[in-house]
Design a protein around this motif. Structure first.
Motif, short mmCIF file in Angstrom:
data_model
loop_
_atom_site.label_atom_id
_atom_site.label_comp_id
_atom_site.label_asym_id
_atom_site.label_seq_id
_atom_site.Cartn_x
_atom_site.Cartn_y
_atom_site.Cartn_z
N VAL A 17 0.83 -1.21 0.00
CA VAL A 17 0.00 0.00 0.00
C VAL A 17 0.87 1.26 0.00
O VAL A 17 0.53 2.25 -0.65
CB VAL A 17 -1.04 0.01 1.15
N LEU A 18 2.01 1.22 0.68
CA LEU A 18 2.89 2.40 0.72
C LEU A 18 3.65 2.60 -0.58
O LEU A 18 4.01 3.72 -0.92
CB LEU A 18 3.86 2.30 1.90
N ARG A 19 3.89 1.55 -1.32
CA ARG A 19 4.61 1.66 -2.59
C ARG A 19 3.68 1.91 -3.78
O ARG A 19 4.16 2.19 -4.88
CB ARG A 19 5.42 0.40 -2.85
N THR A 20 2.38 1.82 -3.58
CA THR A 20 1.43 2.05 -4.67
C THR A 20 1.06 3.52 -4.72
O THR A 20 0.51 4.07 -3.76
CB THR A 20 0.16 1.19 -4.47
N TYR A 39 -7.12 0.43 -9.32
CA TYR A 39 -7.49 0.99 -8.02
C TYR A 39 -8.43 2.19 -8.14
O TYR A 39 -8.66 2.88 -7.15
CB TYR A 39 -6.23 1.39 -7.24
N ASP A 40 -8.97 2.44 -9.32
CA ASP A 40 -9.88 3.58 -9.50
C ASP A 40 -11.10 3.52 -8.60
O ASP A 40 -11.61 4.55 -8.16
CB ASP A 40 -10.33 3.70 -10.96
N TYR A 47 -6.91 3.38 -2.47
CA TYR A 47 -5.76 2.54 -2.16
C TYR A 47 -4.49 3.22 -2.62
O TYR A 47 -4.43 3.77 -3.72
CB TYR A 47 -5.92 1.18 -2.88
N GLY A 48 -3.48 3.20 -1.79
CA GLY A 48 -2.20 3.78 -2.16
C GLY A 48 -1.93 5.08 -1.44
O GLY A 48 -2.73 5.53 -0.61
N THR A 49 -0.78 5.66 -1.76
CA THR A 49 -0.36 6.90 -1.11
C THR A 49 0.14 7.91 -2.14
O THR A 49 0.28 7.59 -3.32
CB THR A 49 0.81 6.62 -0.13
N ILE A 74 1.21 7.92 5.90
CA ILE A 74 1.38 6.50 6.21
C ILE A 74 0.32 6.05 7.21
O ILE A 74 -0.32 5.02 7.02
CB ILE A 74 2.82 6.22 6.71
N THR A 75 0.13 6.81 8.26
CA THR A 75 -0.86 6.46 9.28
C THR A 75 -2.26 6.37 8.67
O THR A 75 -2.99 5.41 8.92
CB THR A 75 -0.84 7.48 10.44
N GLN A 76 -2.62 7.36 7.88
CA GLN A 76 -3.94 7.40 7.25
C GLN A 76 -4.21 6.14 6.43
O GLN A 76 -5.29 5.57 6.49
CB GLN A 76 -4.04 8.63 6.36
#
Length: 145
Positions: free
Chosen positions: A58-61, A69-70, A74-76, A100-102
């Motif tokens: 999730v952090l790398r997306t 993911y539309d 999802y993702g950051t 990151i927390t969110q």
């Protein structure tokens, strides 16, 4: 009459930010950028390893980059904070913690994130934090950007 009349039962509202169906997660080597296979088949991640891999994915997306993911949140936008910018350290760390927390707290087994550490070596940034689970267990998570 002492007690009020109740006409309908009110159920607690579900948090719409929590992801309900996470599906399966498979072991993945993020350095080699490939799935870990056994007899030619991907190995399912279980327990805390499942959560570790889910967090890293999730952090790398990058949010809003991939059509798949539309329909989901999802993702950051971490890449937007790091690539091509030289924000002050305090601002960058604060925004990374927030972002990151969110996103990570959307996992239904994760209660909180603590013990943050940010280490910059040349053009790489390592973010280290503790993931506290609802069952009282924890994971030491490290992600490099």
């Amino acid at each position: 009459m002492i007690f009020p009349k109740i006409t309908e039962l009110e159920l607690p509202k579900q948090d719409s930010n929590v992801i309900k169906d996470l599906g399966k997660t498979f072991l993945y080597d993020f350095k080699k950028r490939e799935f870990i296979l056994k007899d030619g088949k991907p190995i399912e991640a279980v327990g805390k390893k499942d959560i570790e891999i889910w967090i890293e994915k999730v952090l790398r997306t990058q949010k809003n980059r991939w059509k798949i993911y539309d329909e989901v949140d999802y993702g950051t936008t971490i890449e937007d904070l790091i690539v091509g910018h030289s924000y002050p350290k305090s601002f960058l760390e604060s925004e990374l913690k927030r972002e990151i927390t969110q996103e990570v707290l959307k996992h239904p087994r994760i209660e909180s994130l603590t013990n943050w550490d940010f280490i910059r070596v040349n053009d790489k940034l390592r973010v280290i934090f503790t993931v506290n689970l609802y069952d009282g267990d924890f994971i030491k998570q490290e992600v490099s950007f």
